[in-house]
Motif scaffolding. Sequence first.
Motif, PDB file in Angstrom:
ATOM      1  N   PRO A 298      -3.260   6.693   5.347  1.00 52.72           N
ATOM      2  CA  PRO A 298      -3.705   8.059   5.642  1.00 52.72           C
ATOM      3  C   PRO A 298      -4.047   8.806   4.355  1.00 52.72           C
ATOM      4  CG  PRO A 298      -1.662   7.579   6.807  1.00 52.72           C
ATOM      5  CD  PRO A 298      -1.931   6.413   5.904  1.00 52.72           C
ATOM      6  N   ILE A 299      -5.219   9.430   4.352  1.00 53.83           N
ATOM      7  CA  ILE A 299      -5.656  10.222   3.201  1.00 53.83           C
ATOM      8  C   ILE A 299      -5.787  11.657   3.676  1.00 53.83           C
ATOM      9  CG2 ILE A 299      -7.493  10.667   1.522  1.00 53.83           C
ATOM     10  CD1 ILE A 299      -8.223   7.703   1.641  1.00 53.83           C
TER      11      ILE A 299
ATOM     12  N   ALA B 222       0.821  -1.209   0.000  1.00 57.15           N
ATOM     13  CA  ALA B 222       0.000   0.000   0.000  1.00 57.15           C
ATOM     14  C   ALA B 222       0.858   1.263   0.000  1.00 57.15           C
ATOM     15  CB  ALA B 222      -0.904  -0.010   1.224  1.00 57.15           C
ATOM     16  N   TYR B 223       0.257   2.360  -0.447  1.00 53.52           N
ATOM     17  CA  TYR B 223       0.893   3.662  -0.339  1.00 53.52           C
ATOM     18  C   TYR B 223       1.026   4.022   1.138  1.00 53.52           C
ATOM     19  CZ  TYR B 223       0.270   4.438  -5.336  1.00 53.52           C
ATOM     20  OH  TYR B 223       0.320   4.341  -6.697  1.00 53.52           O
ATOM     21  N   ASP B 224       2.039   4.840   1.447  1.00 53.14           N
ATOM     22  CA  ASP B 224       2.194   5.328   2.815  1.00 53.14           C
ATOM     23  C   ASP B 224       1.292   6.516   3.071  1.00 53.14           C
ATOM     24  OD1 ASP B 224       5.441   4.545   2.024  1.00 53.14           O
ATOM     25  OD2 ASP B 224       4.428   3.591   3.724  1.00 53.14           O
ATOM     26  N   LEU B 225       0.953   7.234   1.999  1.00 56.83           N
ATOM     27  CA  LEU B 225       0.164   8.460   2.142  1.00 56.83           C
ATOM     28  C   LEU B 225      -0.549   8.761   0.822  1.00 56.83           C
ATOM     29  CD1 LEU B 225      -0.445  11.165   3.755  1.00 56.83           C
ATOM     30  CD2 LEU B 225       1.655  12.069   2.723  1.00 56.83           C
ATOM     31  N   ILE B 226      -1.776   9.241   0.915  1.00 58.03           N
ATOM     32  CA  ILE B 226      -2.507   9.677  -0.277  1.00 58.03           C
ATOM     33  C   ILE B 226      -2.896  11.137  -0.069  1.00 58.03           C
ATOM     34  CG2 ILE B 226      -4.587   9.346  -1.682  1.00 58.03           C
ATOM     35  CD1 ILE B 226      -4.557   6.370  -0.732  1.00 58.03           C
ATOM     36  N   LEU B 227      -2.530  11.972  -1.043  1.00 58.20           N
ATOM     37  CA  LEU B 227      -2.928  13.380  -1.011  1.00 58.20           C
ATOM     38  C   LEU B 227      -3.924  13.589  -2.144  1.00 58.20           C
ATOM     39  CD1 LEU B 227       0.544  15.161  -0.621  1.00 58.20           C
ATOM     40  CD2 LEU B 227      -1.085  14.589   1.178  1.00 58.20           C
TER      41      LEU B 227
ATOM     42  N   GLU C 151       6.382  23.033   4.805  1.00 57.01           N
ATOM     43  CA  GLU C 151       5.936  23.057   6.200  1.00 57.01           C
ATOM     44  C   GLU C 151       4.685  22.205   6.400  1.00 57.01           C
ATOM     45  OE1 GLU C 151       5.242  26.984   7.626  1.00 57.01           O
ATOM     46  OE2 GLU C 151       4.747  26.298   9.649  1.00 57.01           O
ATOM     47  N   LYS C 152       3.715  22.376   5.484  1.00 55.91           N
ATOM     48  CA  LYS C 152       2.473  21.602   5.607  1.00 55.91           C
ATOM     49  C   LYS C 152       2.764  20.113   5.493  1.00 55.91           C
ATOM     50  CE  LYS C 152      -0.441  25.177   3.590  1.00 55.91           C
ATOM     51  NZ  LYS C 152      -1.059  25.632   2.319  1.00 55.91           N
ATOM     52  N   LEU C 153       3.631  19.754   4.559  1.00 55.27           N
ATOM     53  CA  LEU C 153       3.971  18.340   4.383  1.00 55.27           C
ATOM     54  C   LEU C 153       4.680  17.810   5.628  1.00 55.27           C
ATOM     55  CD1 LEU C 153       4.007  15.802   2.656  1.00 55.27           C
ATOM     56  CD2 LEU C 153       6.175  16.573   1.672  1.00 55.27           C
ATOM     57  N   GLY C 154       5.555  18.629   6.195  1.00 51.54           N
ATOM     58  CA  GLY C 154       6.252  18.247   7.429  1.00 51.54           C
ATOM     59  C   GLY C 154       5.269  17.884   8.533  1.00 51.54           C
ATOM     60  N   HIS C 155       4.220  18.705   8.685  1.00 53.39           N
ATOM     61  CA  HIS C 155       3.201  18.426   9.710  1.00 53.39           C
ATOM     62  C   HIS C 155       2.482  17.115   9.425  1.00 53.39           C
ATOM     63  CE1 HIS C 155       3.032  22.945  10.702  1.00 53.39           C
ATOM     64  NE2 HIS C 155       3.748  22.318  11.604  1.00 53.39           N
ATOM     65  N   ILE C 156       2.161  16.913   8.150  1.00 57.10           N
ATOM     66  CA  ILE C 156       1.445  15.688   7.752  1.00 57.10           C
ATOM     67  C   ILE C 156       2.310  14.462   8.044  1.00 57.10           C
ATOM     68  CG2 ILE C 156       0.600  14.372   5.749  1.00 57.10           C
ATOM     69  CD1 ILE C 156      -0.197  17.147   4.539  1.00 57.10           C
ATOM     70  N   LEU C 157       3.576  14.517   7.638  1.00 55.57           N
ATOM     71  CA  LEU C 157       4.462  13.370   7.831  1.00 55.57           C
ATOM     72  C   LEU C 157       4.656  13.079   9.315  1.00 55.57           C
ATOM     73  CD1 LEU C 157       7.191  14.042   5.098  1.00 55.57           C
ATOM     74  CD2 LEU C 157       5.245  12.488   4.977  1.00 55.57           C
TER      75      LEU C 157
END
Lengths: 130, 151
Positions: free
Chosen positions: A86-87, A56-61, A118-124
């Motif tokens: 996580p989506i 599976a993907y680790d993350l879906i945006l 920055e936003k991606l950092g928070h998501i990760l």
Amino acid sequence: MDRRRIRVLLVEDEEIHRVVARAVLRGAGADVDEAENGAEAVRLVRERIGGGGGGAYDLILTDRQMPVMDGHEATRRIRAMGVATPIVAVSSDCLPSDVHAFTAAGADDFTPKPLTKEKLGHILAKFQLA
Amino acid sequence: MDYSNLRRQIIFMKKSFFDQGYLDEQFNQLEELQDESSPNFVEEVVALFLKDSPRLLINIEQAIEKYPQDFYRLDSLVHQLKGSASSIGAVRMKNECSVLKAHGNDKNLEGCRRSLQKMKREHATLKQKLESYFQLLRQVGPRNSAVNSRK
């Protein structure tokens, strides 16, 4: 510690947003697959979890407004497959009703466009993918 | 060629874009994403914006004139333009899109038309400024440009 690159599915119909998000994701060390609409996203997720798909993907945006199938419907169908990835909705529609609609469809989080480091950092960090 | 003078011009020009409110922090974000593997990244993203936006402005104008038949299409087009403008940090255009959207929701046709004219002027100014900026950057060349300078 296993530092394999995270695998992200980016679901976005407009090229300018794909180009920016792709750069942000690659900058964070992610491998990126792209889908231009929700139907394509569902197909890629299904392929991944099928035998030999690499897992599976680790993350879906995902964006919301897309042709063929929008982000809400894609989220619903991905969840219906039993996929727990996580989506995160990355959308310009940021009213509480928009956020709620995505959450109701099964998304885990929501961030307004455009995607930034920055936003991606928070998501990760939130989904322990950093 | 006087690179230090050109670099000063570039820095001054960029600062004026921010001081005059044409661009916001998102433009800096794009510059931070530029590196040796994508040395023209900012210009490429701006080029995408400048490729899409004229067509969107024309379609928005047509949708306004067909109002109310094309209301949802108008809303969708303005939404697209707003998103595109946000991608490069074009804050004035982004804000004007919000104004146009509001006029559309209020069925204020005259308001829509005024807002569109304002957006077209903003777009023309922004296009000219950004094209001058990238022209200067090209003169300096990738090795000498101080694009990522945060001074």
